[in-house]
Design an enzyme around this catalytic site. Structure first.
Site, PDB file in Angstrom:
ATOM      1  CG  HIS A 248      -4.249   0.389   4.515  1.00 38.23           C
ATOM      2  ND1 HIS A 248      -4.572   0.724   6.272  1.00 38.23           N
ATOM      3  CD2 HIS A 248      -3.845   1.335   4.146  1.00 38.23           C
ATOM      4  CE1 HIS A 248      -3.164   1.140   6.689  1.00 38.23           C
ATOM      5  NE2 HIS A 248      -3.174   2.451   5.765  1.00 38.23           N
TER       6      HIS A 248
ATOM      7  CD  GLU B  53      -1.881   2.299   2.461  1.00 38.00           C
ATOM      8  OE1 GLU B  53      -2.343   3.337   2.064  1.00 38.00           O
ATOM      9  OE2 GLU B  53      -0.886   1.803   2.861  1.00 38.00           O
TER      10      GLU B  53
END
Length: 345
Positions: free
Chosen positions: A313, A10
């Site tokens: 994430h 991410e």
């Protein structure tokens, strides 16, 4: 020395925050390069620098590269010290992210800590205060520790100026891991709108639109309490309480969006979560991964949870955790409920 590539996965600030937290927890020095390299403004912004400085303050760390715009950082922690701390971010940088950086080491510090924070409390791209209070803090308590949060003043973009107090009480012994596979029985749903400095019709339209779409009315639609000179700002929140977990979803108003568009954005998130059979949503999954990894490490026991979506994430956060702790994540994705397991090695 744990060496990290800040552009991996991410590629955002979470890599920095998790690595700082676990460097302090384990006592391992760490070095990170290419901090936020893929972002429009790479390197350390004010809120990231505030996280570094807060970590250094509670651990007496030696730090190189702690300056605005820096894409490289070397962090050598000392022993974490429980105590009373004050951390401030100028502007609306998220003070909640600063708290998330220092929370894991202070949970293991052996004595109570009190942390006073100022800055942004309700920001896009960061968990708002109410998420931490209602969704995250109860999970900390399930570990055998305690986290009590008080919102003194809201802080919205761009002015900031919010104030939060956190009282952190470590567990008496090792953190107690748990499985969170189902939500349990439904208990309540409600929405509230924080709109200081905006005309009354804005929160009214947002709540009416949300209520109409979700079938909520009356006591389920609330105008959040605000204090003088807190705005302008606009946050529309929905809280879904279940037997085993509470989830909080938030959208923020923008000048380019109508009140109805803001509400429909939240409705979309709520419906996606309600259609799944998971215990938690994508944002809480990211936070829960670190908590359960600490418990698995200390308790030498596998922990698991289900989530509605495994985001990049979350994957990145799990990869960083594995660099510091002797644990291993196993992720099995499913349309109805993906499963994340963390096992001690």
């Amino acid at each position: 020395m744990v060496e990290l590539d800040g552009s991996q996965g991410e590629g955002g600030g979470q890599i920095l925050r998790t690595s700082l937290a676990l460097s302090m927890v384990t006592g391992q020095p760490m070095a990170i390069e290419k901090i936020r390299a893929g972002r429009a403004k790479p390197g350390l912004m004010r809120q990231h620098l505030a996280c570094v400085n807060a970590a250094a303050a509670i651990s007496g760390a030696e730090v190189d590269g702690a300056e605005l715009g820096s894409q490289s950082l070397r962090f050598v922690p000392g022993p974490v010290r429980a105590g009373e701390y004050r951390f401030a971010i100028s502007g609306a940088g998220s003070c909640i992210l600063v708290l998330q950086t220092v929370l894991p080491p202070l949970l293991l510090a052996g004595a109570q800590s009190r942390v006073h924070l100022s800055g942004g409390t309700h920001n896009p791209m960061a968990p708002p205060f109410h998420f931490l209070e209602r969704a995250f803090a109860p999970l900390v308590r399930r570990l055998g520790a305690d986290l009590q949060l008080t919102l003194r003043r809201c802080g919205f973009y761009p002015a900031g100026g919010g104030e939060v107090e956190a009282v952190i009480e470590p567990a008496a012994g090792a953190l107690q891991g748990f499985d969170l596979m189902t939500r349990g029985a439904h208990q309540s749903n409600y929405a509230e709108c924080l709109a200081p400095g905006l005309p009354r019709h804005v929160p009214t339209r947002e709540l009416d639109t949300l209520g109409g779409a979700m079938g909520w009315s009356g006591e389920q639609l609330r105008f959040g309490s605000v204090r003088q000179n807190e705005g302008p700002g606009n946050a529309l929140l929905a809280t879904l309480a279940y037997e085993h977990v509470t989830e909080v979803f938030t959208v923020f108003g923008e000048k380019s969006l109508s009140a109805e568009q803001v509400a429909h954005g939240l409705v979309k998130e709520l419906r996606a979560f309600q259609k799944s059979e998971s215990a938690v949503g994508p944002h809480l999954a990211d936070q829960l991964a670190l908590l359960l990894a600490l418990a698995a490490w200390q308790g030498k026991k596998e922990c698991a949870f289900t989530c509605s979506e495994v985001t990049e994430h979350t994957r990145t956060n799990c990869a960083v955790i594995e660099r510091f702790l002797p644990v291993c994540f196993a992720i099995v994705e499913s349309r109805q409920a993906s499963t994340v397991r963390v096992s001690p090695i």
